[in-house]
Design a protein around this motif. Sequence first.
Motif, PDB file in Angstrom:
ATOM      1  N   ILE A 297       0.384  -1.069   0.191  1.00 12.10           N
ATOM      2  CA  ILE A 297      -0.207   0.226  -0.169  1.00 12.10           C
ATOM      3  C   ILE A 297       0.702   1.382   0.116  1.00 12.10           C
ATOM      4  O   ILE A 297       0.350   2.575  -0.502  1.00 12.10           O
ATOM      5  N   TRP A 298       1.581   1.388   0.760  1.00 10.32           N
ATOM      6  CA  TRP A 298       3.002   2.324   0.368  1.00 10.32           C
ATOM      7  C   TRP A 298       3.620   2.934  -0.623  1.00 10.32           C
ATOM      8  O   TRP A 298       3.592   3.651  -1.293  1.00 10.32           O
ATOM      9  N   HIS A 299       3.351   1.717  -1.283  1.00 15.39           N
ATOM     10  CA  HIS A 299       4.484   1.907  -2.813  1.00 15.39           C
ATOM     11  C   HIS A 299       3.197   2.541  -2.919  1.00 15.39           C
ATOM     12  O   HIS A 299       3.614   3.420  -4.296  1.00 15.39           O
ATOM     13  N   ILE A 300       2.182   1.994  -3.983  1.00 12.92           N
ATOM     14  CA  ILE A 300       1.092   2.931  -4.523  1.00 12.92           C
ATOM     15  C   ILE A 300       0.593   3.541  -4.429  1.00 12.92           C
ATOM     16  O   ILE A 300       0.740   5.179  -4.835  1.00 12.92           O
TER      17      ILE A 300
ATOM     18  N   PHE B  20       2.647   6.343  -2.541  1.00  8.66           N
ATOM     19  CA  PHE B  20       3.750   7.060  -2.574  1.00  8.66           C
ATOM     20  C   PHE B  20       3.602   7.932  -4.542  1.00  8.66           C
ATOM     21  O   PHE B  20       4.300   9.027  -4.998  1.00  8.66           O
ATOM     22  N   ASN B  21       3.480   6.585  -4.857  1.00 12.72           N
ATOM     23  CA  ASN B  21       3.248   6.839  -6.127  1.00 12.72           C
ATOM     24  C   ASN B  21       2.829   7.277  -7.353  1.00 12.72           C
ATOM     25  O   ASN B  21       2.482   7.841  -8.068  1.00 12.72           O
TER      26      ASN B  21
ATOM     27  N   LEU C 138       2.059  11.111  -8.870  1.00 13.31           N
ATOM     28  CA  LEU C 138       1.064  11.210 -10.167  1.00 13.31           C
ATOM     29  C   LEU C 138       0.221  11.924  -9.884  1.00 13.31           C
ATOM     30  O   LEU C 138      -0.338  13.351 -10.999  1.00 13.31           O
ATOM     31  N   TRP C 139      -0.411  12.530  -8.835  1.00 14.82           N
ATOM     32  CA  TRP C 139      -2.093  12.737  -9.011  1.00 14.82           C
ATOM     33  C   TRP C 139      -1.601  15.327  -8.602  1.00 14.82           C
ATOM     34  O   TRP C 139      -1.830  15.735  -8.717  1.00 14.82           O
ATOM     35  N   PHE C 140      -0.113  14.445  -8.221  1.00 21.37           N
ATOM     36  CA  PHE C 140       0.643  15.827  -7.704  1.00 21.37           C
ATOM     37  C   PHE C 140       1.547  17.107  -8.957  1.00 21.37           C
ATOM     38  O   PHE C 140       1.121  17.816  -9.345  1.00 21.37           O
ATOM     39  N   LEU C 141       1.271  15.991  -9.828  1.00 15.74           N
ATOM     40  CA  LEU C 141       2.829  16.750 -10.559  1.00 15.74           C
ATOM     41  C   LEU C 141       2.135  15.682 -11.885  1.00 15.74           C
ATOM     42  O   LEU C 141       2.246  16.804 -13.475  1.00 15.74           O
TER      43      LEU C 141
ATOM     44  N   ALA D 285       7.318   5.771 -14.175  1.00 11.76           N
ATOM     45  CA  ALA D 285       6.336   6.797 -15.141  1.00 11.76           C
ATOM     46  C   ALA D 285       6.895   8.262 -14.206  1.00 11.76           C
ATOM     47  O   ALA D 285       6.748   9.323 -14.719  1.00 11.76           O
ATOM     48  N   VAL D 286       6.462   8.058 -13.138  1.00 16.58           N
ATOM     49  CA  VAL D 286       6.572   9.333 -12.101  1.00 16.58           C
ATOM     50  C   VAL D 286       7.740   9.684 -11.970  1.00 16.58           C
ATOM     51  O   VAL D 286       7.694  10.754 -11.991  1.00 16.58           O
ATOM     52  N   PHE D 287       9.076   8.925 -11.910  1.00 20.82           N
ATOM     53  CA  PHE D 287      10.048  10.308 -12.119  1.00 20.82           C
ATOM     54  C   PHE D 287      10.288  10.653 -13.560  1.00 20.82           C
ATOM     55  O   PHE D 287      10.696  11.776 -13.474  1.00 20.82           O
TER      56      PHE D 287
END
Length: 291
Positions: A139-142, A144-145, A149-152, A196-198
Amino acid sequence: MTEQEQPQPGLAGCYRHPDRETGIRCTRCDRPVCPSCMISASVGYQCPDCVRGSSQETRATRPRTLAGGTVVSDTRLITKILIAVNAVVFVTVLTVGDSMVRDLGLIGYDVDPTAYTWIGVADGEWYRLLTSAFLHQQIWHIGFNMLGLWFLGPPLEAALGRARFLALYLISALAGSTLTYLLAAQNQLTLGASGAVFGLFGATAVLMRRMRYDMRPIAVLLAINLVFTFTWANIAWQAHIGGLVVGAVIAYAMVHAPREKRLPVQYGVSATVLLLLVVACVVRTLHLLGG
């Protein structure tokens, strides 16, 4: 046309129906139009040809984003869809179990312990390069990602347009997977949307530089994430670096392409990056197979 049907002197015939007398003229081209052809405008009436031409001009001059995409009211649509897809896959993984991760996660070349057959990208399962970017187990992995994604995502989606933003996300994900495939152990299982997020991090830095915004906030945030990348255990730093570099390259091409050559530059750079990723994967595959 008989003599009785001829338009009377002083009244012109409609430019589309010459046998119909009319005293109405198009306010744009001044051609006579009969009641069947005239179209009400803000001032007077217009002929069908002028109305059609005006619609085409409106489409041609429709506002565009910085990268040439279509301006839309909801600049979070693709972001929300991507988050939803990741969330659905995460719930499915929790329901199905580790077998789904084993079937879709990124593995270079390994033996399936249940069937004793070869599996992985080197065995022809190239889809793993992309499907692994939508897989999470913790849960922590998804969390953070998807938070990243939501902010960037929305500012990039607004600046690039939906199609270009989606292309940026997917190519960054593939780049992260490709670098992992090249440098990680062949039997290492890797998953997550971090590449993808990076890529979005890299693209945000390029966009802020292009808009001449203060670079310090994104620089600090990126530095913190890079520290975590190289200090936390069980993190595939290759995916982070691959996504970051390629995301910046794709974004640079999108926001700096000259307007008159915008599409050729954007398509060209994206296609070139994809080709390089394919070549890198082929070389790695040949190496793993001993070719």
